[in-house]
Design a protein around this motif. Structure first.
Motif, PDB file in Angstrom:
ATOM      1  N   LYS A 150      31.124  94.892 -19.834  1.00 36.62           N
ATOM      2  CA  LYS A 150      30.896  93.486 -19.479  1.00 36.62           C
ATOM      3  C   LYS A 150      32.181  92.878 -18.934  1.00 36.62           C
ATOM      4  O   LYS A 150      33.252  93.038 -19.524  1.00 36.62           O
ATOM      5  CB  LYS A 150      30.411  92.711 -20.707  1.00 36.62           C
ATOM      6  CG  LYS A 150      30.270  91.217 -20.479  1.00 36.62           C
ATOM      7  CD  LYS A 150      31.432  90.422 -21.050  1.00 36.62           C
ATOM      8  CE  LYS A 150      31.418  88.983 -20.629  1.00 36.62           C
ATOM      9  NZ  LYS A 150      32.479  88.197 -21.272  1.00 36.62           N
ATOM     10  N   GLY A 199      29.047  81.371 -23.191  1.00 42.92           N
ATOM     11  CA  GLY A 199      29.748  82.610 -23.566  1.00 42.92           C
ATOM     12  C   GLY A 199      28.790  83.763 -23.831  1.00 42.92           C
ATOM     13  O   GLY A 199      29.185  84.819 -24.306  1.00 42.92           O
ATOM     14  N   ASP A 210      28.666  88.142 -23.402  1.00 42.37           N
ATOM     15  CA  ASP A 210      29.088  89.140 -24.405  1.00 42.37           C
ATOM     16  C   ASP A 210      27.861  89.600 -25.200  1.00 42.37           C
ATOM     17  O   ASP A 210      27.707  90.787 -25.507  1.00 42.37           O
ATOM     18  CB  ASP A 210      30.063  88.531 -25.428  1.00 42.37           C
ATOM     19  CG  ASP A 210      31.296  87.920 -24.799  1.00 42.37           C
ATOM     20  OD1 ASP A 210      31.739  88.437 -23.767  1.00 42.37           O
ATOM     21  OD2 ASP A 210      31.807  86.924 -25.356  1.00 42.37           O
ATOM     22  N   LYS A 270      37.138  82.618 -29.497  1.00 41.62           N
ATOM     23  CA  LYS A 270      36.353  82.442 -28.269  1.00 41.62           C
ATOM     24  C   LYS A 270      36.187  83.739 -27.476  1.00 41.62           C
ATOM     25  O   LYS A 270      35.281  83.859 -26.651  1.00 41.62           O
ATOM     26  CB  LYS A 270      37.021  81.380 -27.392  1.00 41.62           C
ATOM     27  CG  LYS A 270      36.186  81.028 -26.178  1.00 41.62           C
ATOM     28  CD  LYS A 270      36.931  80.148 -25.202  1.00 41.62           C
ATOM     29  CE  LYS A 270      36.081  79.974 -23.953  1.00 41.62           C
ATOM     30  NZ  LYS A 270      36.866  80.237 -22.751  1.00 41.62           N
TER      31      LYS A 270
HETATM   32 MG    MG Z   1      33.459  84.520 -22.892  1.00 43.90          MG
END
Ligand code: MG
Ligand code: ADP
Ligand code: ASP
Length: 443
Positions: free
Chosen positions: A5, A197, A200, A255
Motif C-alpha cells: 500500500k 486514512g 491502510d 496516525k
Molecule cells: Mg495514512
C-alpha cells in the motif's frame, strides 16, 4: 502474493509515482493499493462542505484549485504523447464528474461520499496508465467490485474473499494488480469509505482475504516511531512490534496506521511491514506475532475525548449498576475507551460524542452526571509485567506536575493509559518521552 500500500505522499508527485513503479518492478506478482494524491482527499472534503452549505461559487473555485496542479502532474508523469493524452482524459472526466454536483439541488451525504471516493479513483487510473505506458503488465481492479461494508460499517471480509479471489483467478497473467484504498460500497449499494486514512485498512483486509504472504504499508517515515514525531522532538523508529502492541498504538492515535489495520492481518498471522518510500533501504517496522525483550515500546495519543462522570452515593455499589450504565452506551453504539471507578463515582471516556446528549439524559436516572470535553488519552504501549510497579512509577515521575485526570493500568499487559486535558498533551508526551526513553541513558 504480497500486498503493497502506498500512501498519499508516496504517490503525491509524478517523481514519487515513478519511484513507486521502480519499487514494485520485481518479478513476483503484487497487489498494489493506492491512496489519493496527498491533499486531494482534504480538498474533496472542502468541496463537499461547500456544496452542503450551498456555496456553489465557492465549490467551483475549490474544484478549479484542486484540478489546476493535476495538469502539470500529468505532463510530468508520462513520457509519451499518448500517455499524456490518456492522463488528461482521466483528469477531464473526473473534473466533469465532480463539477456536475454543483448542479445538484438536494446535495447530501451520499453525494459527499461519491466525491470523497474520487481521490483514489484518480490516483489509481493515472498510475495504472503510467505502468502501461512503461510496458508493465498492469491490471486495474475497481475496489468497488470487492470491498463492502455492512449496516454497522464493518467490512465484509468473506465477500472480499469471494469476489477478489475470482478476479485474481481471471487475471493470473497480470504482473501488477492495482486497486483503490479507502473506498467501498455500503448495503444501499452506494459508494462509501473506510474513514479517513482507510487505505491502510483496505491493504490489510485485502491481504487477509487473499492470505497474502506479507502486507507492506509504504509511507513517508521509516516505520512506527516510539512517539508522535509531529509533537515530540527526539523520536526513533521501532524495529519490531507485536500485533497487539501495534493495534493499541494505531487505535490510540499513531496516525501512521488506520486504527483498524492490524486485526485482519493478525487473524491470519500475516506480517505487516511499515516502510519508507523516500528511504526504501531503511529497516522500518515489522509487526508480527513475536515479542521482544523491551518493556516500553511507544507512546501515542488520541484527542477529542469526552469524559463522563456519574456520581451516585445511592447506587454505585449495588450490583447490576455498572451493567445498567454500560447498557446505555450499548444502546447508542458508543464504545468506551477508559473507565475508572471509586466508591461513589464512575468516570468513563468516549471518542464519539454523536449521541452524547441522549446518553447523558439516560444516565441522569442513576445520579449526577458531569461531562468534560477536550481531553486526550495518552497510551504507553509495551510488554508490562503486572507485578512490576517500576513502570507506573516511572510514568508518574516523568509527568512531574502535569495533572492526570484518569489512569488505567492492568487492563491489558500491553497498555497503560492516562487521561489529561488536551491543553497538557504536548508537554505530557514530551516529558514521558524523556522520562521513559532517555532518562536511562542520562543516568
Ligand atoms: Mg495514512
Ligand atoms: P500516508 O499518507 O502514507 O498514509 P500518514 O500521514 O497517514 O501517511 O501517516 C504517516 C505519518 O504519521 C507520519 O508522517 C507521521 O507524521 C505520523 N505519525 C504519527 N505518529 C507516528 C508514529 N508513532 N510513528 C510514525 N509516524 C507517526
Ligand atoms: N485518501 C484517504 C484519506 O486521505 C485515505 C488514505 O489516504 O488512507 O483519508
Amino acid at each position: 502474493m504480497k500486498v503493497l500500500k502506498f500512501g498519499g505522499t508516496s504517490v503525491g508527485k509524478p517523481e514519487r509515482m515513478h519511484a513507486v513503479a521502480q519499487l514494485i518492478s520485481g518479478a513476483d506478482q503484487k497487489l498494489v493499493v493506492l491512496s489519493a494524491v496527498s491533499g486531494t482527499t482534504n480538498a474533496l472534503v472542502g468541496i463537499s462542505d461547500l456544496l452542503t452549505k450551498k456555496d456553489v461559487a465557492g465549490a467551483k473555485q475549490a474544484i478549479e484549485k484542486l484540478f489546476g496542479p493535476y495538469d502539470e502532474f500529468v505532463e510530468k508523469l508520462y513520457t509519451t504523447a499518448e500517455g499524456k493524452a490518456k492522463g488528461r482524459e482521466v483528469i477531464r472526466q473526473h473534473n466533469e464528474f465532480i463539477s456536475a454536483f454543483t448542479q445538484e439541488k438536494e446535495f447530501g451525504d451520499k453525494h459527499t461520499r461519491a466525491i470523497l471516493a474520487e481521490g483514489e479513483l484518480i490516483s489509481t487510473q493515472l498510475f495504472h496508465a503510467y505502468l502501461l505506458e512503461q510496458g508493465y503488465k498492469s491490471v486495474l481492479l475497481p475496489a468497488l467490485d470487492f470491498m463492502r461494508i455492512d449496516e454497522d460499517d464493518e467490512p465484509m471480509l468473506a465477500y472480499t474473499e469471494e469476489k477478489l479471489g475470482a478476479l485474481l483467478k481471471a487475471n493470473k497473467d497480470a504482473h501488477l494488480i492495482v486497486t483503490q484504498g479507502y473506498i467501498c460500497l455500503n448495503p444501499k449499494d452506494e459508494v462509501d469509505n473506510l474513514k479517513r486514512g482507510g487505505s491502510d485498512y483496505t491493504a490489510s483486509l485485502v491481504g487477509a482475504a487473499i492470505r497474502a504472504e506479507e502486507i507492506q504499508i509504504w509511507t513517508d517515515i521509516d516505520g512506527m516511531h516510539n512517539n508522535d514525531p509531529r509533537i515530540v522532538k527526539r523520536t526513533f523508529p521501532i524495529q519490531e512490534l507485536t500485533f497487539d502492541e501495534a493495534a493499541e498504538l494505531a487505535y490510540f492515535g499513531a496516525k501512521i496506521l488506520h486504527p483498524s489495520t492490524i486485526l485482519p492481518a493478525q487473524k491470519y498471522n500475516i506480517p505487516v511491514k511499515l516502510l519508507n518510500t523516500m528511504q526504501p533501504e531503511a529497516k522500518g517496522t515489522v509487526i508480527a506475532n513475536k515479542t521482544t525483550e523491551k518493556d516500553i515500546k511507544a507512546i501515542a495519543a488520541k484527542d477529542a475525548i469526552t469524559v463522563i462522570k456519574i456520581k451516585s452515593t445511592r447506587m454505585l455499589l449495588a450490583h447490576g449498576f455498572l451493567r445498567k450504565v454500560f447498557e446505555v452506551f450499548e444502546k447508542y453504539k458508543t464504545s468506551i475507551d477508559m473507565i475508572t471507578t471509586s466508591e461513589v463515582a464512575v468516570s468513563l471516556t468516549i471518542d464519539n460524542p454523536k449521541h452524547l446528549e441522549a446518553i447523558v439524559a439516560e444516565l441522569k436516572v442513576f445520579g449526577t452526571v458531569e461531562v468534560e470535553h477536550d481531553q486526550t488519552i495518552i497510551c504507553i504501549v509495551g510488554q508490562f509485567v503486572q507485578e512490576n510497579n517500576q513502570i507506573v512509577r516511572r510514568v508518574i515521575d516523568s509527568l512531574g506536575e502535569i495533572p492526570v485526570r484518569m489512569i488505567s493500568f492492568g487492563g491489558s499487559k500491553n497498555n497503560i493509559s492516562l487521561l489529561v486535558k488536551t491543553h497538557y498533551k504536548n508537554a505530557a508526551m514530551e516529558e514521558l518521552n524523556e522520562g521513559l526513553f532517555f532518562a536511562e541513558a542520562v543516568k
